[in-house]
Scaffold this active site. Structure first.
Site, PDB file in Angstrom:
ATOM      1  N   GLY A   4       0.842  -1.190   0.000  1.00 34.96           N
ATOM      2  CA  GLY A   4       0.000   0.000   0.000  1.00 34.96           C
ATOM      3  C   GLY A   4       0.875   1.237   0.000  1.00 34.96           C
ATOM      4  O   GLY A   4       2.032   1.205  -0.440  1.00 34.96           O
ATOM      5  N   SER A   5       0.321   2.310   0.526  1.00 36.10           N
ATOM      6  CA  SER A   5       1.035   3.581   0.484  1.00 36.10           C
ATOM      7  C   SER A   5       2.180   3.603   1.500  1.00 36.10           C
ATOM      8  O   SER A   5       2.127   2.923   2.535  1.00 36.10           O
ATOM      9  CB  SER A   5       0.065   4.722   0.785  1.00 36.10           C
ATOM     10  OG  SER A   5      -0.510   4.516   2.061  1.00 36.10           O
ATOM     11  N   THR A   6       3.180   4.412   1.210  1.00 34.40           N
ATOM     12  CA  THR A   6       4.309   4.572   2.134  1.00 34.40           C
ATOM     13  C   THR A   6       3.823   5.135   3.466  1.00 34.40           C
ATOM     14  O   THR A   6       4.281   4.726   4.540  1.00 34.40           O
ATOM     15  CB  THR A   6       5.386   5.457   1.487  1.00 34.40           C
ATOM     16  OG1 THR A   6       5.949   4.723   0.396  1.00 34.40           O
ATOM     17  CG2 THR A   6       6.488   5.834   2.451  1.00 34.40           C
ATOM     18  N   GLU A   7       2.846   6.032   3.386  1.00 34.29           N
ATOM     19  CA  GLU A   7       2.303   6.647   4.604  1.00 34.29           C
ATOM     20  C   GLU A   7       1.728   5.573   5.540  1.00 34.29           C
ATOM     21  O   GLU A   7       2.053   5.522   6.729  1.00 34.29           O
ATOM     22  CB  GLU A   7       1.200   7.606   4.146  1.00 34.29           C
ATOM     23  CG  GLU A   7       0.620   8.479   5.191  1.00 34.29           C
ATOM     24  CD  GLU A   7      -0.624   9.180   4.654  1.00 34.29           C
ATOM     25  OE1 GLU A   7      -0.910   9.098   3.437  1.00 34.29           O
ATOM     26  OE2 GLU A   7      -1.324   9.789   5.479  1.00 34.29           O
ATOM     27  N   GLY A  53       2.318   2.380   5.309  1.00 35.87           N
ATOM     28  CA  GLY A  53       3.409   1.457   5.630  1.00 35.87           C
ATOM     29  C   GLY A  53       4.124   1.876   6.908  1.00 35.87           C
ATOM     30  O   GLY A  53       4.482   1.033   7.747  1.00 35.87           O
ATOM     31  N   GLU A 112       5.623  -3.430   0.740  1.00 30.90           N
ATOM     32  CA  GLU A 112       5.787  -3.066  -0.679  1.00 30.90           C
ATOM     33  C   GLU A 112       5.002  -1.774  -0.847  1.00 30.90           C
ATOM     34  O   GLU A 112       3.775  -1.774  -0.779  1.00 30.90           O
ATOM     35  CB  GLU A 112       5.258  -4.204  -1.551  1.00 30.90           C
ATOM     36  CG  GLU A 112       5.840  -4.203  -2.938  1.00 30.90           C
ATOM     37  CD  GLU A 112       4.890  -3.623  -3.951  1.00 30.90           C
ATOM     38  OE1 GLU A 112       4.972  -2.387  -4.170  1.00 30.90           O
ATOM     39  OE2 GLU A 112       4.078  -4.371  -4.490  1.00 30.90           O
ATOM     40  N   CYS A 146       2.270   0.887  -8.314  1.00 34.09           N
ATOM     41  CA  CYS A 146       3.306   1.480  -7.460  1.00 34.09           C
ATOM     42  C   CYS A 146       4.592   1.694  -8.257  1.00 34.09           C
ATOM     43  O   CYS A 146       5.392   2.544  -7.912  1.00 34.09           O
ATOM     44  CB  CYS A 146       3.539   0.620  -6.237  1.00 34.09           C
ATOM     45  SG  CYS A 146       3.554  -1.124  -6.612  1.00 34.09           S
ATOM     46  N   GLU A 189       4.021  10.765  -5.247  1.00 33.97           N
ATOM     47  CA  GLU A 189       3.339   9.711  -5.998  1.00 33.97           C
ATOM     48  C   GLU A 189       1.886  10.127  -6.246  1.00 33.97           C
ATOM     49  O   GLU A 189       1.144  10.407  -5.310  1.00 33.97           O
ATOM     50  CB  GLU A 189       3.364   8.399  -5.204  1.00 33.97           C
ATOM     51  CG  GLU A 189       2.741   7.254  -5.965  1.00 33.97           C
ATOM     52  CD  GLU A 189       2.788   5.940  -5.200  1.00 33.97           C
ATOM     53  OE1 GLU A 189       2.518   5.946  -3.995  1.00 33.97           O
ATOM     54  OE2 GLU A 189       3.081   4.915  -5.837  1.00 33.97           O
TER      55      GLU A 189
HETATM   56  P1  ADP Z   1      -4.226   3.824  -0.806  1.00 35.63           P
HETATM   57  O1  ADP Z   1      -3.816   5.096  -0.175  1.00 35.63           O
HETATM   58  O2  ADP Z   1      -3.630   3.620  -2.117  1.00 35.63           O
HETATM   59  O3  ADP Z   1      -5.697   3.516  -0.726  1.00 35.63           O
HETATM   60  P2  ADP Z   1      -3.542   2.441   1.544  1.00 35.63           P
HETATM   61  O4  ADP Z   1      -2.132   2.305   1.939  1.00 35.63           O
HETATM   62  O5  ADP Z   1      -4.390   3.418   2.263  1.00 35.63           O
HETATM   63  O6  ADP Z   1      -3.538   2.686   0.004  1.00 35.63           O
HETATM   64  O7  ADP Z   1      -4.291   1.033   1.617  1.00 35.63           O
HETATM   65  C1  ADP Z   1      -3.701  -0.198   1.366  1.00 35.63           C
HETATM   66  C2  ADP Z   1      -4.277  -1.203   2.335  1.00 35.63           C
HETATM   67  O8  ADP Z   1      -3.957  -0.780   3.656  1.00 35.63           O
HETATM   68  C3  ADP Z   1      -5.801  -1.336   2.309  1.00 35.63           C
HETATM   69  O9  ADP Z   1      -6.160  -2.685   2.535  1.00 35.63           O
HETATM   70  C4  ADP Z   1      -6.233  -0.475   3.473  1.00 35.63           C
HETATM   71  O10 ADP Z   1      -7.470  -0.856   4.021  1.00 35.63           O
HETATM   72  C5  ADP Z   1      -5.119  -0.739   4.460  1.00 35.63           C
HETATM   73  N1  ADP Z   1      -4.942   0.301   5.481  1.00 35.63           N
HETATM   74  C6  ADP Z   1      -5.220   1.619   5.387  1.00 35.63           C
HETATM   75  N2  ADP Z   1      -4.947   2.247   6.551  1.00 35.63           N
HETATM   76  C7  ADP Z   1      -4.473   1.297   7.402  1.00 35.63           C
HETATM   77  C8  ADP Z   1      -4.017   1.309   8.747  1.00 35.63           C
HETATM   78  N3  ADP Z   1      -3.983   2.431   9.476  1.00 35.63           N
HETATM   79  N4  ADP Z   1      -3.595   0.144   9.288  1.00 35.63           N
HETATM   80  C9  ADP Z   1      -3.609  -0.994   8.579  1.00 35.63           C
HETATM   81  N5  ADP Z   1      -4.046  -1.074   7.309  1.00 35.63           N
HETATM   82  C10 ADP Z   1      -4.470   0.053   6.719  1.00 35.63           C
END
Ligand code: ADP
Length: 498
Positions: free
Chosen positions: A249-252, A254, A271, A305, A402
């Site tokens: 998912g996003s670096t934030e 992550g 990743e 990504c 990104e």
């Molecule tokens: P995007 O910003 O591209 O939607 P995210 O990183 O937010 O990607 O989401 C990727 C995955 O991480 C999704 O399954 C989402 O539900 C999950 N997710 C989002 N926030 C959290 C969090 N605080 N803790 C754990 N998982 C999360």
């Protein structure tokens, strides 16, 4: 297109079924009884509801996964049986390819032909490739020389053991494929799983889980909790009963996962995002490089990504390549994923639409030229025109951050020596592309690029055997290939005095 239509009707039947959580082999409702809406991003309409799983459901899923880890049905299954089971999962995915592709297209928005040609077979192949590893996980024996016991003899060796219960959190851009990337190595190594799909795109994973049950996966080995990231995802990341979290998912987010996992130092692989440089040299075959550069950014609507979102073009061919990529952008047929002829679907959600158009607006405010695109296309659905920007650089949001949409920033460069510095001028390091007919030039540049994958005269090529992952803030660890097997095992050293 007969197969597509057939896939769509089977997918429609799947949509009519109630959606539940998979815990310990049973399909159950979320404890608190709430559901969440699933949208067709091409229409902006609700097409289904799934369970809004939460902490309590994650608790039950972790208990089930722990039980299954120790249960003989899984722990005593031979490696070869595990491998055969995984092969069978791959076969069943191939058999349901039309249906899975149609579900993916409806839920995510991507063209069904793309899902059918890429997402689904890659997912099937991943299970079969990883199934091959099940019988090839081994340690080493060692001749040790212990200075303080000169007369002793030892038999010393390592064994690789499953890391345990794994929490897997996946994104919405390749829902089925990301599930396969995660589940493949977990099953190959004998782990058990609590999987949380993205709230935007839970459907194909639910269908996959049904098919995996059909293949004979023992109860509790795979548990699926649909729900939001802040609730279900956060509960997975912090759960003390989970030994490892694998996140894409996003670096934030992550970084949030790392903090949540720090409480009990669970293993983490990540990743994450990217802002990948794609470099076109003047000596490149432009007939290949131009569509290649367009594909690098516009594939999957830029929701990759590893998207080649910073396009560096040598100044001598800058105008030609810029015009060529813009021409490709203008020729892309936007439409609903299930409609025949669609080459690019909508973005996945209203939130992403707002995010991507927000970036484009920021570029306009900062005086960056829009060569083509730069706007929302339809009042319904979340469509954004493929966009080419010219004239951005460090300090501009569209260059630094990104975007995760169909937006490429073109930048001229003069000499090959100038490339490494600009290509690496990012917090990310997921992928890079090089287009040149000079093999020495490519080889000189490859080691200078801080990226987990470098494509030369191609882009977006993935294979189950080829590790994928990031340098810098693009992540920790690797997916796929032999490398990922190590991410799902612990090494135990055994030393026996004989
Ligand atoms: P995007 O910003 O591209 O939607 P995210 O990183 O937010 O990607 O989401 C990727 C995955 O991480 C999704 O399954 C989402 O539900 C999950 N997710 C989002 N926030 C959290 C969090 N605080 N803790 C754990 N998982 C999360």
């Amino acid at each position: 297109m007969a197969t597509t239509i057939e896939g769509a009707s089977v997918a429609a039947r799947f949509l009519e079924q109630p959606k539940r959580l998979l815990i310990d082999g049973e399909w159950v409702e979320a404890r608190h009884g709430r559901t969440l809406e699933v949208f067709d991003p091409a229409l902006g309409e609700v097409i289904d509801h799934v369970q809004d799983g939460d902490r309590d459901d994650v608790d039950l899923a972790v208990t089930a996964a722990r039980k299954a880890l120790e249960d003989s049905a899984w722990s005593r299954m031979t490696a070869s049986e595990r491998g055969r089971l995984m092969w069978k999962i791959g076969e069943i995915i191939y058999e349901h390819a039309d249906e899975l592709a149609a579900i993916e297209s409806l839920d995510n928005g991507k063209p069904v032909g793309v899902a059918r040609a890429a997402d689904v077979p890659l997912a099937a192949d991943l299970f079969q490739y990883m199934g091959g590893w099940a019988t090839k996980i081994f340690g080493h024996t060692f001749q040790i020389s212990v200075p303080y016991t000169p007369d002793a003899q030892y038999h010393a060796y390592t064994v690789k053991e499953p890391i345990g219960v794994v929490g897997q959190i996946i994104p919405w851009n390749f829902p089925l494929l990301m599930a396969a990337w995660k589940l493949g190595p977990a099953l190959a190594t004998g782990c058990t799983v609590v999987l949380k799909p993205a709230e935007q795109t839970p459907l194909s994973v639910l269908r996959l889980a049904e098919l995996m049950q059909e293949a004979g996966l023992p109860d509790g080995v795979l548990n699926v909790i649909t729900g939001f990231g802040e609730t279900a995802g956060a509960a997975v990341a912090a759960h003390p009963g989970i030994d490892k979290v694998a996140f894409t998912g996003s670096t934030e987010v992550g970084k949030m996962i790392v903090k949540a996992a720090a409480g009990d130092l669970k293993r983490v692989t990540l990743e994450l995002g990217g802002k990948s440089p794609n470099v076109v040299f003047a000596d490149a075959d432009l007939e290949t490089a131009i569509p290649g550069a367009a594909n690098a950014i516009f594939f999957n609507h830029g929701q990759c990504c590893c998207a080649g979102s910073r396009l560096y073009i040598q100044h001598k061919v800058y105008d030609d390549v810029l015009a060529g990529v813009a021409g490709k952008a203008e020729s892309i047929k936007l439409g609903r994923g299930l409609d025949e002829g669609t080459e690019m679907g909508p973005l996945v959600s209203a939130e992403q639409l707002e995010r991507v158009t927000g970036f484009i607006e920021s570029g306009k405010v900062e005086g960056i030229r829009t060569v083509t695109g730069g706007r929302q296309v339809s009042p319904n659905g979340y469509f954004v025109a493929p966009t080419v920007l010219d004239g951005a650089g460090p300090g501009n949001k569209v260059y630094d951050e990104e975007i995760f949409g169909p937006v490429v920033t073109a930048i001229p460069f003069k000499e090959p020596e100038d490339v490494p510095a600009v290509a690496n001028e990012t917090i990310y390091g997921l992928a890079a592309g090089i287009w040149t007919n000079d093999i020495s030039k490519a080889h000189r540049l490859i080691p200078q690029l801080k990226a987990g994958t470098v494509w030369v005269n191609t882009y977006n090529v993935f294979d189950a055997a080829l590790p994928f992952g990031g340098y810098k803030q693009s992540g920790w660890g690797r997916e796929m290939g032999e490398e990922v097997i190590h991410e799902y095992t612990e090494t135990k050293s055994v030393c026996i005095a004989i």
